[in-house]
Write a protein that holds these residues in place. Structure first.
Motif, PDB file in Angstrom:
ATOM      1  N   ASP A 101      20.890  61.177  24.111  1.00  8.62           N
ATOM      2  CA  ASP A 101      21.522  62.159  24.992  1.00  8.62           C
ATOM      3  C   ASP A 101      22.969  61.793  25.292  1.00  8.62           C
ATOM      4  O   ASP A 101      23.849  62.668  25.360  1.00  8.62           O
ATOM      5  N   ALA A 102      23.231  60.494  25.461  1.00  7.03           N
ATOM      6  CA  ALA A 102      24.597  60.063  25.763  1.00  7.03           C
ATOM      7  C   ALA A 102      25.519  60.311  24.575  1.00  7.03           C
ATOM      8  O   ALA A 102      26.666  60.762  24.740  1.00  7.03           O
ATOM      9  N   ALA A 103      25.053  60.004  23.361  1.00  8.29           N
ATOM     10  CA  ALA A 103      25.871  60.240  22.168  1.00  8.29           C
ATOM     11  C   ALA A 103      26.197  61.722  22.031  1.00  8.29           C
ATOM     12  O   ALA A 103      27.349  62.104  21.754  1.00  8.29           O
ATOM     13  N   GLU A 104      25.197  62.575  22.225  1.00 10.05           N
ATOM     14  CA  GLU A 104      25.420  64.022  22.124  1.00 10.05           C
ATOM     15  C   GLU A 104      26.398  64.486  23.195  1.00 10.05           C
ATOM     16  O   GLU A 104      27.316  65.283  22.914  1.00 10.05           O
ATOM     17  N   ALA A 105      26.220  63.981  24.419  1.00  9.61           N
ATOM     18  CA  ALA A 105      27.128  64.362  25.503  1.00  9.61           C
ATOM     19  C   ALA A 105      28.555  63.927  25.200  1.00  9.61           C
ATOM     20  O   ALA A 105      29.515  64.658  25.477  1.00  9.61           O
ATOM     21  N   HIS A 106      28.721  62.737  24.638  1.00 10.31           N
ATOM     22  CA  HIS A 106      30.063  62.253  24.291  1.00 10.31           C
ATOM     23  C   HIS A 106      30.684  63.094  23.180  1.00 10.31           C
ATOM     24  O   HIS A 106      31.881  63.417  23.221  1.00 10.31           O
ATOM     25  N   SER A 107      29.885  63.450  22.175  1.00 10.14           N
ATOM     26  CA  SER A 107      30.403  64.318  21.107  1.00 10.14           C
ATOM     27  C   SER A 107      30.892  65.639  21.681  1.00 10.14           C
ATOM     28  O   SER A 107      32.004  66.104  21.377  1.00 10.14           O
ATOM     29  N   LEU A 108      30.065  66.246  22.525  1.00  7.29           N
ATOM     30  CA  LEU A 108      30.432  67.543  23.105  1.00  7.29           C
ATOM     31  C   LEU A 108      31.613  67.424  24.056  1.00  7.29           C
ATOM     32  O   LEU A 108      32.448  68.338  24.129  1.00  7.29           O
ATOM     33  N   GLU A 109      31.724  66.309  24.749  1.00  7.60           N
ATOM     34  CA  GLU A 109      32.863  66.095  25.638  1.00  7.60           C
ATOM     35  C   GLU A 109      34.170  66.031  24.834  1.00  7.60           C
ATOM     36  O   GLU A 109      35.181  66.636  25.226  1.00  7.60           O
ATOM     37  N   ILE A 110      34.146  65.312  23.721  1.00  3.98           N
ATOM     38  CA  ILE A 110      35.351  65.216  22.883  1.00  3.98           C
ATOM     39  C   ILE A 110      35.746  66.598  22.365  1.00  3.98           C
ATOM     40  O   ILE A 110      36.923  67.002  22.422  1.00  3.98           O
ATOM     41  N   ILE A 111      34.777  67.340  21.878  1.00  3.15           N
ATOM     42  CA  ILE A 111      35.056  68.663  21.321  1.00  3.15           C
ATOM     43  C   ILE A 111      35.595  69.591  22.407  1.00  3.15           C
ATOM     44  O   ILE A 111      36.609  70.282  22.206  1.00  3.15           O
ATOM     45  N   ARG A 112      34.938  69.603  23.551  1.00  2.00           N
ATOM     46  CA  ARG A 112      35.345  70.486  24.647  1.00  2.00           C
ATOM     47  C   ARG A 112      36.712  70.098  25.199  1.00  2.00           C
ATOM     48  O   ARG A 112      37.577  70.961  25.431  1.00  2.00           O
ATOM     49  N   THR A 113      36.930  68.813  25.390  1.00  2.00           N
ATOM     50  CA  THR A 113      38.204  68.358  25.958  1.00  2.00           C
ATOM     51  C   THR A 113      39.365  68.689  25.028  1.00  2.00           C
ATOM     52  O   THR A 113      40.443  69.113  25.471  1.00  2.00           O
ATOM     53  N   ALA A 114      39.155  68.497  23.721  1.00  2.00           N
ATOM     54  CA  ALA A 114      40.206  68.827  22.744  1.00  2.00           C
ATOM     55  C   ALA A 114      40.507  70.322  22.773  1.00  2.00           C
ATOM     56  O   ALA A 114      41.675  70.739  22.741  1.00  2.00           O
ATOM     57  N   ALA A 115      39.451  71.139  22.819  1.00  2.00           N
ATOM     58  CA  ALA A 115      39.659  72.593  22.848  1.00  2.00           C
ATOM     59  C   ALA A 115      40.409  73.019  24.103  1.00  2.00           C
ATOM     60  O   ALA A 115      41.316  73.868  24.054  1.00  2.00           O
ATOM     61  N   GLU A 116      40.051  72.440  25.244  1.00  2.00           N
ATOM     62  CA  GLU A 116      40.737  72.772  26.499  1.00  2.00           C
ATOM     63  C   GLU A 116      42.195  72.322  26.462  1.00  2.00           C
ATOM     64  O   GLU A 116      43.083  73.022  26.970  1.00  2.00           O
ATOM     65  N   PHE A 117      42.451  71.169  25.875  1.00  2.00           N
ATOM     66  CA  PHE A 117      43.817  70.672  25.754  1.00  2.00           C
ATOM     67  C   PHE A 117      44.665  71.635  24.917  1.00  2.00           C
ATOM     68  O   PHE A 117      45.807  71.979  25.275  1.00  2.00           O
ATOM     69  N   LEU A 118      44.108  72.085  23.790  1.00  2.00           N
ATOM     70  CA  LEU A 118      44.846  73.006  22.923  1.00  2.00           C
ATOM     71  C   LEU A 118      45.092  74.328  23.633  1.00  2.00           C
ATOM     72  O   LEU A 118      46.183  74.911  23.525  1.00  2.00           O
ATOM     73  N   ALA A 119      44.094  74.811  24.370  1.00  2.00           N
ATOM     74  CA  ALA A 119      44.255  76.079  25.079  1.00  2.00           C
ATOM     75  C   ALA A 119      45.304  75.982  26.171  1.00  2.00           C
ATOM     76  O   ALA A 119      46.091  76.914  26.397  1.00  2.00           O
ATOM     77  N   GLU A 120      45.345  74.846  26.857  1.00  2.00           N
ATOM     78  CA  GLU A 120      46.273  74.670  27.976  1.00  2.00           C
ATOM     79  C   GLU A 120      47.704  74.429  27.506  1.00  2.00           C
ATOM     80  O   GLU A 120      48.659  74.935  28.103  1.00  2.00           O
ATOM     81  N   HIS A 121      47.855  73.646  26.455  1.00  2.00           N
ATOM     82  CA  HIS A 121      49.193  73.218  26.040  1.00  2.00           C
ATOM     83  C   HIS A 121      49.730  73.963  24.816  1.00  2.00           C
ATOM     84  O   HIS A 121      50.905  73.794  24.465  1.00  2.00           O
ATOM     85  N   GLY A 122      48.887  74.763  24.160  1.00  2.00           N
ATOM     86  CA  GLY A 122      49.319  75.422  22.933  1.00  2.00           C
ATOM     87  C   GLY A 122      50.215  76.614  23.166  1.00  2.00           C
ATOM     88  O   GLY A 122      50.072  77.328  24.165  1.00  2.00           O
ATOM     89  N   LYS A 123      51.121  76.867  22.241  1.00  2.00           N
ATOM     90  CA  LYS A 123      51.979  78.042  22.346  1.00  2.00           C
ATOM     91  C   LYS A 123      51.202  79.287  21.915  1.00  2.00           C
ATOM     92  O   LYS A 123      50.235  79.206  21.149  1.00  2.00           O
ATOM     93  N   PRO A 124      51.600  80.470  22.373  1.00  7.24           N
ATOM     94  CA  PRO A 124      50.776  81.672  22.198  1.00  7.24           C
ATOM     95  C   PRO A 124      50.702  82.205  20.769  1.00  7.24           C
ATOM     96  O   PRO A 124      49.715  82.825  20.410  1.00  7.24           O
ATOM     97  N   GLU A 125      51.727  82.021  19.955  1.00  4.55           N
ATOM     98  CA  GLU A 125      51.701  82.556  18.591  1.00  4.55           C
ATOM     99  C   GLU A 125      52.008  81.434  17.601  1.00  4.55           C
ATOM    100  O   GLU A 125      53.102  81.373  17.016  1.00  4.55           O
TER     101      GLU A 125
END
Length: 675
Positions: A193-217
């Motif tokens: 469960d911890a490994a799965e949670a860590h995998s999903l945390e990395i994926i989610r955190t990266a996606a949120e980072f790109l959404a927050e800091h990425g330019k629109p086009e």
């Protein structure tokens, strides 16, 4: 009894693999370490269970796991000869296997074995690869995760990468995983469960980072004239182009096609930066192994005339082949495997969509899915930085890796009709259903065409690779639509079985013009319309094909009270001869099958024809099949499967020089012998 660690591993793998945001088909791997009893010594033994080579996380079963002894795996670093000879370590995995019948260990086995954690996941999420392929990926990883996730510079998958990640984990006790430059992510945990949670945390955190800091086009402004065509026009243009592109992509070997016009694809192709980014190619090894290092991109707007577009695609295809040969020659050495083929796996057509190609329907579809992943990766990387995939030499080292070649050789031999696409009319019941089933069982992708939409869907649902289409073969538009559907689903057709039919048994004086017209419309006119569309598609593909008519012994046998049906079948029989003579120059073979009365499983006989024929012959309808059998030389009843066997024989490689033939499937009716 399955160990708990394995049960947890399989459940975790399926959950992670079910979501394309986590990893793509057959991409990534997961593992668990645990203890089992050695059946020889009856002593506990530490084992590693890890997804085997070529498996898919989303559908993983215990049979797809490689099982290895940890004591032997942990001893391997002591005999490691260095990165220049790291490929030799793959053979050593065979000496670490525990038991028999397990899956072959993958190249990533060292990563899972050497990382000091009970549970390890290695995935290829779009968000993680976006950071991994950004020009300043290391800095972005630190900004995004801090000390929780560590950057590992690009290294080709293998034993040294396993050592690198093991060292990173040991030196960073607070880390839950790492971003692998140009490649993907790896995460670990003390529990599944911890490994799965860590995998999903990395994926989610990266996606949120790109959404927050990425330019629109990130792909730039829209190119004038490159906006997507309206859906109807877009799909009509795609259907017209698909057979042409399939023919080009099959220059070296036959390929099946797949079409995608999803919004991310269309938006990418409408933007100013798409030519630059497409030329850079994909980065993650799992991507470019299926998509080739870069796609073929049409450089004309969607409003360009169709003829000009086809001509330009031909020119670009030849240039693509020249460039690919040059790429191979730049990096190949004496030990490199032979070039596997110079045709593109991905063709991008602005305003229309993406065409992907592979040895079978699933491979073609997956190639398109991987390139969609690559588009998502490029969008993420460009939004926060500049997309910078691994260089061409590294791609070649993986594409023409001896270990990759060995993996390809482990694939099961293809079935006889793998790579071929069949369209069967009247496939919702009886003979047509049996034919569709047989062709699918032999590896073909099948278009199940029938007037009865529910019946077509039911049959298609039974088959491994099939689509259902509703088609009245007397209607030109519906016939054309059926072939368009085949083009969009599979790239075109190679084998068309004209089987749709019906019968009305009446003596001459009771036969109405309606009786005559409906039988000739369905069988004579319908076969003509189907043949015309089949020829158009096959000629566009430029690879020949097979057209098979299900005719009848009644095309040559003068049965009682059967004028309209017999005449329509005679029309079909002569179409076979005429078309064999006309289409031979295109490599299209035209043959026929002449069954006797097929009673059991027949839609025609169930619809009233059986009762009428039984009355003509003075037997009970339930005895009609036996009656037909008794009048044959072999005294055997003809079933739908027997007709399907003949169709397969005509479509297979053994009769490659046969055209214009009618094959009797009647158990021997002397009056129907061909002369």
């Amino acid at each position: 009894m399955t160990p708990k660690a394995v049960e947890e591993l399989l459940a975790r793998s399926r959950r992670l693999g079910a979501d394309p945001a986590n990893t793509n088909y057959a991409g990534g791997n997961a593992s668990a370490k645990g203890t089992a009893v050695d059946p020889v010594t009856a002593e506990p033994v530490e084992l590693l269970w890890v997804k085997g080579s070529g498996g898919d996380l989303g559908t993983l079963t215990e049979a797809g796991l490689a099982v290895l002894r940890l004591d032997r795996l942990r001893a391997l670093p002591a005999v490691y000869p260095g990165v220049e000879r790291e490929d030799e370590m793959v053979a050593a995995f065979d000496y670490c296997l525990h038991g028999k019948g397990v899956a072959a260990p993958s190249i990533d086995t060292a990563m899972h074995a050497l990382v000091d954690a009970p549970h390890v996941d290695h995935l290829h999420p779009d968000s993680g690869i976006a950071l991994a392929t950004a020009a300043d990926g290391e800095k972005l990883t630190e900004r995004c995760f801090g000390e929780r996730v560590v950057w590992v510079p690009w290294r080709r998958p293998g034993f040294q990468l396993g050592l690198d990640i093991a060292r990173v984990k040991a030196e960073n006790p607070r880390a839950i995983g790492c971003v692998l430059g140009g490649h993907g992510i790896t995460a670990w945990g003390e529990t599944s469960d911890a490994a799965e949670a860590h995998s999903l945390e990395i994926i989610r955190t990266a996606a949120e980072f790109l959404a927050e800091h990425g330019k629109p086009e990130p792909f730039g402004p829209e190119l004038d004239g490159f906006r997507a065509l309206p859906e109807a026009g877009r799909r009509a243009r795609a259907a017209a182009l698909a057979p042409v592109l399939r023919g080009l992509a099959s220059t070296d070997r036959r390929q099946v096609g797949h079409f995608t016009d999803s919004a991310p694809v269309l938006d990418f192709l409408a933007r100013a930066e798409h030519p630059r980014l497409a030329a850079l190619g994909t980065s993650c090894p799992d991507h470019f192994l299926r998509t080739k290092i870069r796609p073929l991109v049409l450089d004309l707007p969607p409003a360009a005339p169709l003829d000009a577009t086809i001509t330009r695609l031909g020119e670009l295809h030849e240039r693509y082949r020249e460039d690919y040969r040059a790429y191979y020659e730049r990096y190949a050495d004496a030990d490199s495997p032979p070039m596997r083929g110079a045709d593109p796996a991905i063709v991008l057509v602005p305003g229309v969509g993406m065409f992907s190609f592979g040895a079978d329907a699933q491979t073609a579809r997956v190639a398109g899915e991987f390139y969609l992943n690559a588009i998502n990766v490029m969008r993420g990387a460009e939004s926060v930085s500049t997309y910078a995939p691994i260089d061409e030499r590294e791609k070649f080292r993986i594409e023409y890796w001896a270990l990759e070649e060995a993996k390809l050789r482990r694939r099961p031999a293809p079935k006889p009709l793998t790579g071929r696409v069949a369209l069967v009319t009247g496939a919702g019941s009886g003979i047509g259903r049996a034919i569709a089933r047989r062709l699918a069982a032999e590896g073909a992708g099948v278009v199940v065409a029938d007037l009865n939409a529910d019946a077509a869907r039911e049959v298609a649902g039974e088959l491994a690779t099939a689509i259902a289409v509703t088609a009245d073969v007397t209607d030109e538009d519906q016939v054309r639509n059926a072939f368009d559907a085949a083009a969009l689903a599979f790239g075109g057709v190679d084998l068309v079985v004209s089987n749709a039919g019906l019968s009305i048994s009446k003596p001459l004086l009771e036969t109405s013009t309606k009786d005559w017209d409906v039988q000739h419309d369905v069988m004579a006119r319908g076969s003509f319309l189907v043949a015309r569309e089949a020829a158009r598609t096959m000629i566009a593909q430029g690879a020949g094909g097979d057209l098979i008519y299900v005719v009848s012994k009644n095309s040559v046998f003068a049965g009682p009270d059967n004028l309209a049906y017999g005449a329509a079948k005679a029309d079909q029989a002569h179409q076979v001869r005429l078309l064999a003579a006309e289409l031979g120059e295109h490599g299209i073979r035209v043959n026929g099958v002449n069954p006797d009365g097929v009673v059991r499983g027949s839609g025609i006989f169930a619809g009233g024809w059986g009762a009428r024929r039984a009355a003509v012959y003075g037997v009970e309808e339930s005895e009609l099949g036996a009656f037909y059998a008794r009048r044959t030389i072999l005294k055997r009843e003809v079933l739908p499967e027997h007709v399907a066997n003949a169709v397969f024989a005509l479509a297979g490689a053994e009769l490659s020089h046969t055209t214009g033939l009618h094959v009797p499937v009647d158990a021997g009716v002397a009056a129907a012998f061909l002369r």
